[in-house]
Design an enzyme around this catalytic site. Structure first.
Site, PDB file in Angstrom:
ATOM      1  N   HIS A 163     -36.455 -18.927  32.759  1.00 55.31           N
ATOM      2  CA  HIS A 163     -35.915 -19.364  31.470  1.00 55.31           C
ATOM      3  C   HIS A 163     -36.968 -20.193  30.715  1.00 55.31           C
ATOM      4  CE1 HIS A 163     -31.994 -18.285  33.193  1.00 55.31           C
ATOM      5  NE2 HIS A 163     -31.420 -18.530  32.031  1.00 55.31           N
ATOM      6  N   HIS A 177      20.449 -14.309  22.635  1.00 53.97           N
ATOM      7  CA  HIS A 177      19.408 -13.391  23.113  1.00 53.97           C
ATOM      8  C   HIS A 177      19.705 -12.904  24.528  1.00 53.97           C
ATOM      9  CE1 HIS A 177      16.385 -13.002  20.029  1.00 53.97           C
ATOM     10  NE2 HIS A 177      16.495 -14.279  19.751  1.00 53.97           N
ATOM     11  N   GLU A 237       9.368 -23.581  21.742  1.00 50.51           N
ATOM     12  CA  GLU A 237       8.956 -22.359  21.049  1.00 50.51           C
ATOM     13  C   GLU A 237       9.359 -22.455  19.568  1.00 50.51           C
ATOM     14  OE1 GLU A 237      11.222 -18.950  22.184  1.00 50.51           O
ATOM     15  OE2 GLU A 237       9.815 -17.528  21.287  1.00 50.51           O
ATOM     16  N   HIS A 238      10.642 -22.746  19.316  1.00 55.29           N
ATOM     17  CA  HIS A 238      11.143 -22.917  17.949  1.00 55.29           C
ATOM     18  C   HIS A 238      11.598 -24.365  17.784  1.00 55.29           C
ATOM     19  CE1 HIS A 238      12.173 -18.640  18.983  1.00 55.29           C
ATOM     20  NE2 HIS A 238      11.579 -18.430  17.832  1.00 55.29           N
ATOM     21  N   GLN A 291      20.098 -18.517  18.970  1.00 56.42           N
ATOM     22  CA  GLN A 291      19.138 -18.524  20.069  1.00 56.42           C
ATOM     23  C   GLN A 291      19.816 -18.065  21.360  1.00 56.42           C
ATOM     24  OE1 GLN A 291      15.969 -19.196  19.365  1.00 56.42           O
ATOM     25  NE2 GLN A 291      15.678 -18.302  21.391  1.00 56.42           N
ATOM     26  N   ASP A 303      12.684 -15.257  12.344  1.00 62.38           N
ATOM     27  CA  ASP A 303      12.698 -14.150  13.311  1.00 62.38           C
ATOM     28  C   ASP A 303      12.434 -12.820  12.623  1.00 62.38           C
ATOM     29  OD1 ASP A 303      13.221 -15.715  15.465  1.00 62.38           O
ATOM     30  OD2 ASP A 303      15.367 -15.326  15.512  1.00 62.38           O
TER      31      ASP A 303
END
Lengths: 439, 439
Positions: free
Chosen positions: A429, A271, A336-337, A268, A370
């Site tokens: 209406h 990145h 996220e993960h 991770q 991934d």
């Protein structure tokens, strides 16, 4: 009880610490900086492309990507060019890419929502019709973040959804094309590629130019200019979530090899410097062992400088008291993960309320997800898993409500609608409904 | 061939006209004006509430809604207060509201997406877990646009989704409470109401204050300040689409009573001066008859001034050549409401690619869908049906990907991931995957 290790610089926290909550908030805090200057520059680019189309798009591309092209023909790649990129790959890469694409396609086939309807006793039919978008735009970052896997993950759900035309944009700084990215576009069903990027590419997709067709939705990650432009055109076109830095939260019960966990955190952290890797365990000795593995393995990494930076700035090893505290941390962070590196991870699932993707058990490295497990790697970041979902087929389809009243049904409903409409003083209406009441 | 009728002022267009396309574009054009001044004022309000919480919220409410309250206690309504509003309604209104709520609930039950998973031969499990949001915020406009039906339409899908807490905000200009709105909140499962509105209410929901809890998603229509504030906080919280003026496109084959069609157009046009009502037919005499009915009935309407204004500014009677041209117009306009006032409307459905809601046949007046047919009346406007859907249960849920690799599955996938990760120069990803390869 807190300390900073000299080797990796990763923070050590414990839920028992008095300042734990404040320190965790500080670590989690992240705001994409889109200041007034960025917004003004983006607004300028958007209006230039909206007004002058291709000419403005070419100008901006020449300027920002350091190109010297005369017109959009030079910035357009057609389907045969993409196929050639695929066919020209080395065997192992071509096969791995094809296997990943096939698995991603299979998984996403399960996501297709179906049209449905039901008929009431009086013959009235109610339902929803699901239709694909006509045209989707996929933004792919250029330069160091040009990932073929991202092309697969963004374009395959659109293709599975039945989108009629998939347009991809990818900048080519200094004119450098990435053949793997083009090969992935071929596999994923992309129809056309324009080698433009930045806010100018978002403008072209949102408004259309002489060459670039207007799309209905734009997906894919980008830098702060891209994100700012997407926010500005939201409403004219659909957009996906605006992504923050990537993050992982690993929960370990102490039974997973510390080196495996260290490498999962690294995967991770490599990145970029803003990426976040956090490990939580109630086993203090295990945390020490993981930290030792981090210190031992970090120097062996190709991207050790980035990893050291992101671990020391945003990483953490957190000792909690028990499983319940670990669950509370998951739902507070909404990662996220989420890697559940524990025995019997199924038992945890009903309690996990917020997570983009859940990697279960000791064998399910996040890296598998991934690339090729099948589920999408475009996931909600920065706690947005509280309210958003992985990119999916559902992002490339939309629904229309279906209402078909029988004469009988319209008469019954007309009476109810009439009362409510008059309660809102909307008497046209009411009268429209009353025409359908049987007398 | 084009003319303007002196009575209603509605435009007459024909697809055969040379300037048809330009005139249609002009009629459809609509942009919410959010100029620099609005954005600056909204930014100020957002940061005031973010920094000073309740104090800023009370200040802004006193100022904009002309109140004189001392603290948030006076701007808070609890569940018993909502129940009392419901119980205090006249019988016919209470029953109509309850019937509408029940039908809306039934319809939305059909929308619940289910969690799913599948197991591969080697034991690897893949799937998606669907979970409700923890907390949703419903914005309800005050003053003349305070519609109880909107409360039902926004809150019931959240309730059906299983949202744990539903917070409603509704401004009370000059302190006027709408009992029907509160009654609808009771029926729809709203937990708490704060009588605040504008950008300050959006700020409170997005950031939380001492009294107002932070929510995960904000839905509901509002004025330009509300829309601008929603766009600004998008990403911190989820938001629904930013709504433009309401619109209807009616297709008539000539077989529906012209007075019914006139009233259907009026029911759209009476919303406000920006509302849009368009009728398309290939039967010229029928269009003349509808126009005559419009002229005859318009003076009898309670809201005739608004209707005349919106019909003359944005309304149109369009003669097309044939059914195919009518279909093309539907998909070009991508209307919020589509009324297929034709024989055999089912035959049209597969060709309708873009529409928020489709009202089929001569009996299905749009007004029935606005109140009580069951489907949601919060629909994509201004052509956004190209890429978005009616508000639904799916807007109050989110998904987590599930990946559980067996040892065998991780080994197979690890080989593929390793090749792809190395192709992206992400070698920590590769090594994390390689640890799981059986040797």
């Amino acid at each position: 009880m807190t300390e900073t290790n000299a080797s990796s610089g990763i923070s050590r926290l414990a839920t028992a610490d008095a300042d734990f909550s404040a320190r965790l908030d500080h670590l989690l805090a992240w705001e994409g900086v889109s200041d007034g200057e960025v917004q003004a520059r983006v607004a300028e680019i958007l209006s230039a492309v909206k007004e002058r189309g291709d000419a403005a798009l070419v100008e901006a591309s020449n300027r920002f990507d350091r190109l010297a092209v005369a017109d959009m023909v030079e910035l357009t790649l057609d389907a045969p060019r993409l196929r050639r990129a695929y066919e020209g790959l080395p065997d192992d890469q071509r096969e791995a890419l094809a296997q990943a694409a096939e698995r991603i396609r299979l998984y996403h086939e399960h996501q297709k929502p179906e049209s449905w309807h039901y008929t009431e006793e009086n013959g009235t039919v109610l339902g929803q019709q699901v239709m694909p978008l006509d045209r989707a735009g996929i933004y792919v970052p250029g330069g160091k973040a040009a990932y073929p896997s991202s092309v697969l993950m963004n374009a395959i759900p659109a293709h599975v959804a039945g989108v009629r035309e998939i347009i991809m944009v990818v900048p080519t700084p200094d004119g450098v094309l990435n053949e793997l990215v083009l090969a992935a576009a071929h596999l994923a069903g992309v129809d056309r590629v324009f080698t433009v990027g930045g806010a100018q590419a978002i403008a072209a997709l949102a408004f259309g130019t002489e060459t670039v067709p207007r799309v209905d939705k734009i997906v894919g990650p980008g830098n702060i200019y891209v994100a700012t432009a997407k926010r500005a055109v939201f409403g004219q076109v659909g957009i996906d979530m605006i992504a923050g830095p990537s993050e992982i939260l690993v929960i370990s019960d102490g039974g997973t090899d510390p080196e495996w966990l260290a490498m999962d955190l690294f995967s991770q952290a490599e990145h970029d410097e803003d990426a976040q890797a956090i490990l939580v365990s109630w086993d203090g000795e295990h945390l020490d062992a993981v930290e030792a593995a981090i210190d031992r393995l970090l120097p062996t990494l190709d991207r050790h400088a980035i990893v050291r930076e992101s671990l020391s700035r945003r990483g953490a090893l957190i000792r909690c008291r028990d499983r319940a505290e670990a669950v509370a941390l998951i739902n507070r962070i909404a990662p996220e993960h989420l890697e559940l590196s524990v025995a019997n991870p199924e038992g945890w699932l009903p309690e996990v309320r917020h997570a983009g993707a859940i990697f279960m058990g000791r064998y399910t490295a996040e890296a598998l997800g991934d690339y090729c497990a099948g589920p999408n790697h475009v996931l909600p970041t920065s706690g947005t898993a509280r309210f958003s979902s992985p990119l999916g087929v559902y992002d490339f389809q939309k629904r229309s409500s279906i209402i078909h009243c029988s004469a009988e049904g319209a008469s019954t409903l007309g009476r109810v609608a009439s009362v409510l409409a008059r309660g809102e003083s909307l008497t046209a209406h009411a009268r429209s409904a009353e025409y359908r009441i049987k007398t």
